[in-house]
Design an enzyme around this catalytic site. Structure first.
Site, PDB file in Angstrom:
ATOM      1  N   ARG A  97      -5.670  -6.582  -0.037  1.00  0.00           N
ATOM      2  CA  ARG A  97      -6.492  -5.162  -0.385  1.00  0.00           C
ATOM      3  C   ARG A  97      -6.113  -5.159  -1.489  1.00  0.00           C
ATOM      4  O   ARG A  97      -5.023  -5.283  -2.146  1.00  0.00           O
ATOM      5  CB  ARG A  97      -6.116  -4.526   0.917  1.00  0.00           C
ATOM      6  CG  ARG A  97      -6.552  -3.076   0.692  1.00  0.00           C
ATOM      7  CD  ARG A  97      -6.577  -2.337   1.784  1.00  0.00           C
ATOM      8  NE  ARG A  97      -5.232  -1.579   2.029  1.00  0.00           N
ATOM      9  CZ  ARG A  97      -4.381  -2.177   3.161  1.00  0.00           C
ATOM     10  NH1 ARG A  97      -5.037  -2.950   3.938  1.00  0.00           N
ATOM     11  NH2 ARG A  97      -3.119  -1.769   3.354  1.00  0.00           N
TER      12      ARG A  97
ATOM     13  N   ASP B 176       0.894  -1.115   0.080  1.00  0.00           N
ATOM     14  CA  ASP B 176      -0.035  -0.140   0.027  1.00  0.00           C
ATOM     15  C   ASP B 176       1.011   1.263  -0.189  1.00  0.00           C
ATOM     16  O   ASP B 176       1.525   1.293   0.872  1.00  0.00           O
ATOM     17  CB  ASP B 176      -0.942  -0.064   1.370  1.00  0.00           C
ATOM     18  CG  ASP B 176      -2.061   1.059   1.400  1.00  0.00           C
ATOM     19  OD1 ASP B 176      -1.728   2.225   0.617  1.00  0.00           O
ATOM     20  OD2 ASP B 176      -3.005   1.129   2.099  1.00  0.00           O
TER      21      ASP B 176
ATOM     22  N   HIS C 243     -11.907   6.599   1.603  1.00  0.00           N
ATOM     23  CA  HIS C 243     -11.703   7.795   2.082  1.00  0.00           C
ATOM     24  C   HIS C 243     -11.575   8.853   0.951  1.00  0.00           C
ATOM     25  O   HIS C 243     -11.283   8.310  -0.022  1.00  0.00           O
ATOM     26  CB  HIS C 243     -10.502   7.942   3.165  1.00  0.00           C
ATOM     27  CG  HIS C 243      -9.341   7.368   2.687  1.00  0.00           C
ATOM     28  ND1 HIS C 243      -8.482   8.030   1.815  1.00  0.00           N
ATOM     29  CD2 HIS C 243      -8.715   5.970   2.742  1.00  0.00           C
ATOM     30  CE1 HIS C 243      -7.584   7.339   1.333  1.00  0.00           C
ATOM     31  NE2 HIS C 243      -7.645   6.177   1.963  1.00  0.00           N
TER      32      HIS C 243
ATOM     33  N   GLU D  40     -11.041   0.510  -1.400  1.00  0.00           N
ATOM     34  CA  GLU D  40     -10.149  -0.384  -1.110  1.00  0.00           C
ATOM     35  C   GLU D  40     -10.531  -1.482   0.077  1.00  0.00           C
ATOM     36  O   GLU D  40     -10.063  -1.636   1.070  1.00  0.00           O
ATOM     37  CB  GLU D  40      -8.997   0.455  -0.452  1.00  0.00           C
ATOM     38  CG  GLU D  40      -9.536   1.436   0.815  1.00  0.00           C
ATOM     39  CD  GLU D  40      -8.196   2.213   1.448  1.00  0.00           C
ATOM     40  OE1 GLU D  40      -7.517   1.480   1.811  1.00  0.00           O
ATOM     41  OE2 GLU D  40      -8.376   3.534   1.270  1.00  0.00           O
TER      42      GLU D  40
ATOM     43  N   HIS E  90      -5.912  11.047   3.592  1.00  0.00           N
ATOM     44  CA  HIS E  90      -7.288  10.970   4.082  1.00  0.00           C
ATOM     45  C   HIS E  90      -7.838  12.427   4.161  1.00  0.00           C
ATOM     46  O   HIS E  90      -7.245  13.172   5.006  1.00  0.00           O
ATOM     47  CB  HIS E  90      -7.110  10.388   5.668  1.00  0.00           C
ATOM     48  CG  HIS E  90      -6.947   8.985   5.736  1.00  0.00           C
ATOM     49  ND1 HIS E  90      -6.750   8.155   6.743  1.00  0.00           N
ATOM     50  CD2 HIS E  90      -6.605   8.031   4.655  1.00  0.00           C
ATOM     51  CE1 HIS E  90      -6.417   6.939   6.505  1.00  0.00           C
ATOM     52  NE2 HIS E  90      -6.230   6.849   5.166  1.00  0.00           N
TER      53      HIS E  90
HETATM   54  N1  GLY Z   1      -2.791   4.392   3.017  1.00  0.00           N
HETATM   55  C1  GLY Z   1      -3.555   4.509   3.874  1.00  0.00           C
HETATM   56  C2  GLY Z   1      -5.049   4.181   3.364  1.00  0.00           C
HETATM   57  O1  GLY Z   1      -5.051   3.398   2.437  1.00  0.00           O
HETATM   58  O2  GLY Z   1      -5.899   4.610   3.807  1.00  0.00           O
HETATM   59 MN    MN Z   2      -3.690   3.027   0.893  1.00  0.00          MN
HETATM   60 MN    MN Z   3      -6.463   4.539   1.276  1.00  0.00          MN
END
Ligand code: GLY
Ligand code: MN
Ligand code: MN
Length: 436
Positions: A403, A257, A351, A381, A358
């Site tokens: 994910r 990620d 988000h 996600e 975020h």
């Molecule tokens: N990388 C943080 C998120 O996916 O919210």
């Molecule tokens: Mn992320």
């Molecule tokens: Mn994210």
């Protein structure tokens, strides 16, 4: 991003603030990392959104309809000795010429000048509670004006949270912002592809992180938008894993990620792939569920659907998939209503995304989920996480954490996946990994 874009944002804010208002917005302070060393400086997103000014020790002041100039920037003066040690400064002239300020003053003079600017205003807009030192400073200026009541000064009557107004503006991305976000996405795609191709059993997670960082910087991103998550095997089941220091094993999955930041705009991509380049049957089964959930969630991104529609869609697909595999028991509605699926899918489906990973913007308006509108950007996600020793779960599924995350723009008619060029299906991933 050109000067006009920032000027336009300030004008839009000044329309809201209106005559009789003053907006005050400080730059983020530098933060000490350890003796004599600061963290790399990252401007406050709100401050940068309105100014494009990249230096610390600055204050933006906007006074709509002020005849002598509406946009005042306090900043550091030019100082050849300081600049020799610590780097270039725009200085007062640069603040006006390069950053469009109507007037600029030394930051060291704020206590002398700002109370005078506030004196003629009825309403103060500033980001309350964000920077404790600035809170104290603003209260000090207010009290100074109250103390001057007998010489006929009427201190401002209202203090209004500036952040909420700005965050509503930031939620809707302009073409110029989307241009930068697409570039950030392209850099992240390149980095994720590189990581997939270089990955081999026996490497360490930090070596994959190094490849991501290399590609980010090589393509002009100075920093990841957030600490990269590079988790192999059991670590793929830790949602915010950032230790990134374990050996990768042939037969395990690797969850990455990671997203590049470009000109203060974030991208945010997650991909999960087999370290040896071939999904096992169990990995494949779970992957197909997460992928179907993600595609179903993305299909819900369109104007007038509400914020939670993509999440609801993802939950349904994941719950049904886990029931079909025997990992959850009961009928779909019961598994959803009892939150049974949260054992394996415990986070939300996305988000807002923008200058902050975020990003800002309300998710609910009063009690109701917010409706999606063109120009909003969100992540999608979903994931499934099955740690080792999961009771009642066949061990072939243990240590599978998957994910899949893309960045999605709400368009007039539906959606655009900003990260669509990143391989995502099992076939695409296996094909890319086989090439190298
Ligand atoms: N990388 C943080 C998120 O996916 O919210
Ligand atoms: Mn992320
Ligand atoms: Mn994210």
């Amino acid at each position: 991003m050109d000067k006009q874009e920032f000027a336009h944002r300030r004008e839009e804010l000044m329309e809201i603030v209106g005559a009789g208002g003053i907006a005050l917005l400080p730059a983020a302070p530098e933060v000490s990392r350890n003796r004599d060393v600061n963290y790399p400086y990252r401007p406050d997103s709100d401050f940068y959104y309105l100014t494009g000014f990249p230096e610390p020790e600055a204050l933006l002041v906007l006074i709509p309809e002020r005849p002598q100039g509406q946009y005042i920037l306090f900043c550091r003066e030019k100082d050849l000795e300081q600049e020799t040690w610590h780097g270039r400064r725009a200085g007062l002239e640069g603040a006006c010429e390069r950053y469009g300020a109507d007037d600029a003053f030394p930051i060291t003079d704020i206590d002398d000048i700002v109370p005078g600017l506030m004196e003629s205003c009825r309403r103060i807009y500033y980001p309350m509670g964000c920077y404790p030192e600035f809170d104290t400073q603003v209260m000090g200026w207010m009290n100074q004006l109250r103390g001057a009541a007998r010489r006929g000064v009427n201190p401002p009557e209202e203090i209004i949270a500036l952040d909420h107004i700005l965050h509503e503006m930031r939620l809707y991305k302009s073409e110029a912002e989307l241009h930068v976000m697409r570039q950030a996405a392209a850099i992240s795609i390149s980095a994720h592809k590189r990581a997939m191709q270089i990955c081999r059993g026996g490497m360490n997670e930090f070596q994959i992180e190094a490849e991501l960082n290399y590609e980010f910087m090589r393509l002009g991103s100075k920093s990841p938008a957030y600490p990269s998550i590079v988790g192999g095997g059991e670590n793929s089941c830790i949602l915010h894993y950032t230790e990134n220091n374990a050996v990768l094993y042939d037969g395990d999955l690797l969850l990455i990620d990671a997203g590049a930041e470009l000109d203060c705009y974030a991208s945010d991509i997650t991909r999960t792939f087999p370290i040896n380049g071939k999904f096992s049957p169990a990995q494949r089964q779970i992957y197909e569920i997460v992928l179907a959930a993600q595609l179903a969630a993305i299909e819900q991104v369109r104007p007038n659907n509400h914020w939670n529609d993509p999440h609801d869609a993802a939950v349904r697909v994941i719950a049904q998939g886990l029931i079909d595999l025997g990992l959850l028991q009961g009928d779909l509605e019961t598994v959803i209503n009892n939150n049974d699926y949260k054992r394996f899918y415990m986070h939300r489906t996305g988000h807002w995304l923008g200058m902050d990973v975020h990003d800002v913007g309300d998710y609910k308006i009063e009690e109701a989920w917010r409706l999606l509108e063109p120009g909003m950007v969100l992540t999608v996600e979903p994931g499934i996480y099955i740690p080792a020793e999961s009771k009642g779960v066949d061990p072939t599924y243990w240590n599978i954490g998957i994910r899949i995350e893309d960045d999605v723009l709400v368009t007039k008619t539906g959606y655009e996946v900003l990260t669509a060029d990143m391989p995502k299906t099992i076939e695409e991933i296996e094909c890319l990994m086989a090439e190298y």
